[in-house]
Every structure is written in C-alpha cells, then in structure tokens.
Scaffold this active site. Structure first.
Site, PDB file in Angstrom:
ATOM      1  N   ILE A   1       8.722   2.306   0.679  1.00  0.00           N
ATOM      2  CA  ILE A   1       7.503   2.903   1.225  1.00  0.00           C
ATOM      3  C   ILE A   1       7.049   2.042   2.395  1.00  0.00           C
ATOM      4  CG2 ILE A   1       5.924   1.662  -0.320  1.00  0.00           C
ATOM      5  CD1 ILE A   1       5.400   5.336   0.374  1.00  0.00           C
TER       6      ILE A   1
ATOM      7  N   THR B   1       1.862  -0.210   5.587  1.00  0.00           N
ATOM      8  CA  THR B   1       1.138  -1.312   6.225  1.00  0.00           C
ATOM      9  C   THR B   1       1.658  -1.626   7.622  1.00  0.00           C
ATOM     10  OG1 THR B   1       0.795  -2.243   4.037  1.00  0.00           O
ATOM     11  CG2 THR B   1       0.396  -3.694   5.901  1.00  0.00           C
TER      12      THR B   1
ATOM     13  N   GLU C   1       1.650   2.784  -8.070  1.00  0.00           N
ATOM     14  CA  GLU C   1       1.987   1.452  -7.561  1.00  0.00           C
ATOM     15  C   GLU C   1       1.075   0.389  -8.164  1.00  0.00           C
ATOM     16  OE1 GLU C   1       2.301  -0.977  -3.290  1.00  0.00           O
ATOM     17  OE2 GLU C   1       2.080   1.207  -3.307  1.00  0.00           O
TER      18      GLU C   1
ATOM     19  N   THR D   1       8.102  -4.098   1.549  1.00  0.00           N
ATOM     20  CA  THR D   1       8.953  -4.565   0.462  1.00  0.00           C
ATOM     21  C   THR D   1      10.248  -3.759   0.404  1.00  0.00           C
ATOM     22  OG1 THR D   1       6.990  -5.186  -0.799  1.00  0.00           O
ATOM     23  CG2 THR D   1       9.047  -5.009  -2.022  1.00  0.00           C
TER      24      THR D   1
END
Length: 367
Positions: free
Chosen positions: A86, A89, A206, A123
């Site tokens: 995903i 950010t 999440e 990540t």
C-alpha cells in the site's frame, strides 16, 4: 487479509484451508491468533517483512476492485507469486491523507493515467511488483483522491530506494519516485473520487493488525524482564525480591493485560457484526486501540530495558531482545496513523456514533 476472506477467489486458486482451518470458517479470531503468533519472537520482522504489503495492499482490490481488475491481479497476488503493498504516505503528507499531492492525469487518448509524485516510508515497497496507491485525480481535498494499482519493479518512470529506519529493519521501508508513470485507466480501484473512503476503510484492518502485534511484542518484552529479574542478583538478593522492581512489573503488566483484553474484545465483536456495522461502530475504537497499543508497548519495552540495566542497553547478549523491541516502538506509534492523530480521530468518530444513536433513541421515543 481482513475476515471474512475472499473465499470464492481462494478456492478457485486451490487454497481451501489455512493450517487446517477452512477458508470459509476463517474469522477475525483466527486473524488475531495468526498475527499474535507472527509476533511471538518479540520482533516486528516476521510480520513486517512477510505480511504487511499483502495485508494492506490487496484488500482494496478485493473489496472495491472491478471484476476486470481482480482478474488481472488477484491470481498472482493471492498466491504470493507477485508481491503488493500500500502506498499512501508522502514526504509532506502522512496522517494528513486528504492533502497528498501525487497526481494521476489522464493521457490525451484517455487510455492511461500519467502518475507523478513521491511516496515515502512505504513498507515492503522495494520488493513489490505492484502497489495500491493513493493519487490525486481531481481537485484539492479528500474529494479529489482516487486509488490506483501502480506497477513498481522495473516499470518505466519508477525509481525506488531502501530507507534506513531505527526499527522494523526487515520491513523494506522504501522511497518511491514516480516520473510520468503510465498506468492503464482500468487499474483504478472503485471510481474516481472514491479514494478517501477506500483508504479510511482499509485503515481499520491495518490498525487492528498493528495493535495485535504490538501487544504481543509488549508481552515478550515484559516476559523477558520477568525471567531476568528472577535470576539477576543485586544487593544480596534477586531483583524480583526488590519491591521497586515488583512495582515496575506490576504497573506495566496491568497495562499489558488490559490492552490484550481490549484487543480480544474487538476481535470478538468483529466476528458478530456485519462489515458495515463493524466499520461504523468500531472504527474509532480500533484507531484508539492502535494508539494505546503503542503506548503500552513503549511502557513495557522501557520497563524491560531499565530492569535489564546495562544489558538492556546492549545490542548483543542477555538484553539484545528487549533492546531491539524498544527500537521497534516508533514503528508502532507512527505508521498506520500517528498516535496524536489517532487519539483525535477516535473521539471524532465516536462522537458521530454517539450522535447517531442518540438521534435513533429520540425518534423511537416519539413513536
């Protein structure tokens, strides 16, 4: 993956059970057990490196993707042949999702989105073939956001580099630059402008997964300290014989047990509520639980390091585990919505639920 699992897809791909549990029987209690066991080492490494991208990146495709989009990506993603993540950010927009600046503008022939911008602290990004990415297809604010499945590895216009972080070092934290990246318009998840709703719904899973893992890490840290205090001697007796040490363990332990009871309560509620009701009633509480889990982990990890003394300050030897757990703490308190943002968000969402329920009571009393 959020429960219930995409059973039809899994069976079609030959996945009928997970460790003996039928995929149709898998609920959030099993998700909790799985995430708890993945963190049993005390470190975020196993879950961060193996799970995070799949857990957060595939879900929007399953929940909101068109049949065409699912056919294109799910066979390889659900079987692990390809990796996903995903990407929300950015350097200037983390928890402030509504103000992301990465743009996706349609090409002149209308066949592609041309994506430009940067994503940071992603990540698993460095290992991922695809990312479910938040982009701006419209005007300013939340209404202008959409979600696209963007190719990453070896795709023209995509540059990635690994970021060095203090904890979660095996999570593959990545900086992504996108320079005129062509993405087929069919790769949109849902519709243009649906981005904020998709992202916020995805955050619930999440944050719950993070809270489960963090609570197990806290238990491992405190357990290690407990064991150490039973054998370590100072001033002619074991540390456990010192009242001040028992006091520290008791305070941290009370926080830990309270946190785990709350996590189990949320998991139980999710098995008995519909997806819509779960999101509505538990969204704010899940955000609050994620924030609190970071605080509890911090308390337990700091307690453990202090009780280990010099050994807890050393990256090798008896205290190396609790030293590493303490370095993981910022990776719990910041990603998935930073602590202060979630504290505020949780109350704002709970106010909405409260007002809605109050309105129902008022209307029923009139009837």
């Amino acid at each position: 993956m959020p429960a219930p699992l995409p059973v039809d897809w899994l069976k079609r791909l030959g996945i009928n059970d997970i460790l003996g549990v039928k995929v149709e029987d898998w609920d959030y209690i099993y998700t909790g057990i799985y995430c708890d066991e993945m963190a049993r080492s005390g470190l975020s490494g196993p879950g961060g490196s193996l799970n995070a991208g799949f857990a957060f990146g595939i879900s929007p495709i399953v929940k909101f993707g068109s049949r065409q989009l699912q056919e294109k990506f799910l066979p390889d993603l659900l079987t692990g042949k390809k990796r996903g993540c995903i990407a929300i950010t950015e350097p200037e927009a983390g928890s402030d999702v509504a103000n992301i600046t990465t743009t996706a503008v349609k090409s002149a022939d209308g066949q592609h989105y041309i994506v430009n911008g940067t994503k940071k602290w992603i990540t698993n990004g460095i290992w991922s073939d695809y990312t479910t990415m938040a982009v701006r297809t419209g005007g300013p604010g939340a209404a202008g956001l959409s979600v696209l499945v963007v190719p990453l590895k070896n795709h023209p216009g995509v540059t990635m580099r690994r970021l060095k972080v203090s904890g979660q070092v095996t999570g593959g934290t990545t900086y992504i630059e996108l320079d005129d990246v062509k993405v087929p318009v069919s790769n949109i998840v849902g519709r243009e402008g649906d981005g904020m709703r998709i992202i916020m719904t995805n955050f619930n899973h999440e944050r719950l997964v993070i809270a489960i893992g963090a609570t197990r890490q806290a238990r491992v840290a405190l357990s290690a300290a407990f064991s150490y205090c039973l054998k370590r001697e100072a001033f002619g007796k074991t540390l456990m014989d010192q009242p001040v040490v028992r006091h520290r363990l008791a305070k941290a332990g009370a926080e830990l047990e309270t946190m785990w009871a709350w996590v189990e309560q949320i998991l139980y509620q999710l098995t008995h509520l519909s997806k819509e009701e779960g999101d509505r009633q538990l969204g704010g509480l899940t955000a609050l639980a994620k924030a609190k889990s970071g605080m509890v982990l911090n308390e337990c990890a700091q307690t453990a390091v202090l009780l280990f003394g010099g050994n807890g300050f050393t990256k090798t030897g008896q205290g190396e585990l609790v030293e590493a757990i303490l370095r993981d703490v910022p990776g719990i308190r910041i990603p998935g919505g930073s602590e202060d943002v979630l504290l505020d968000l949780s109350v704002r969402q709970l106010v909405k639920v409260y007002q809605a329920e109050e309105k129902k009571l008022s209307q029923s009393s009139k009837i």
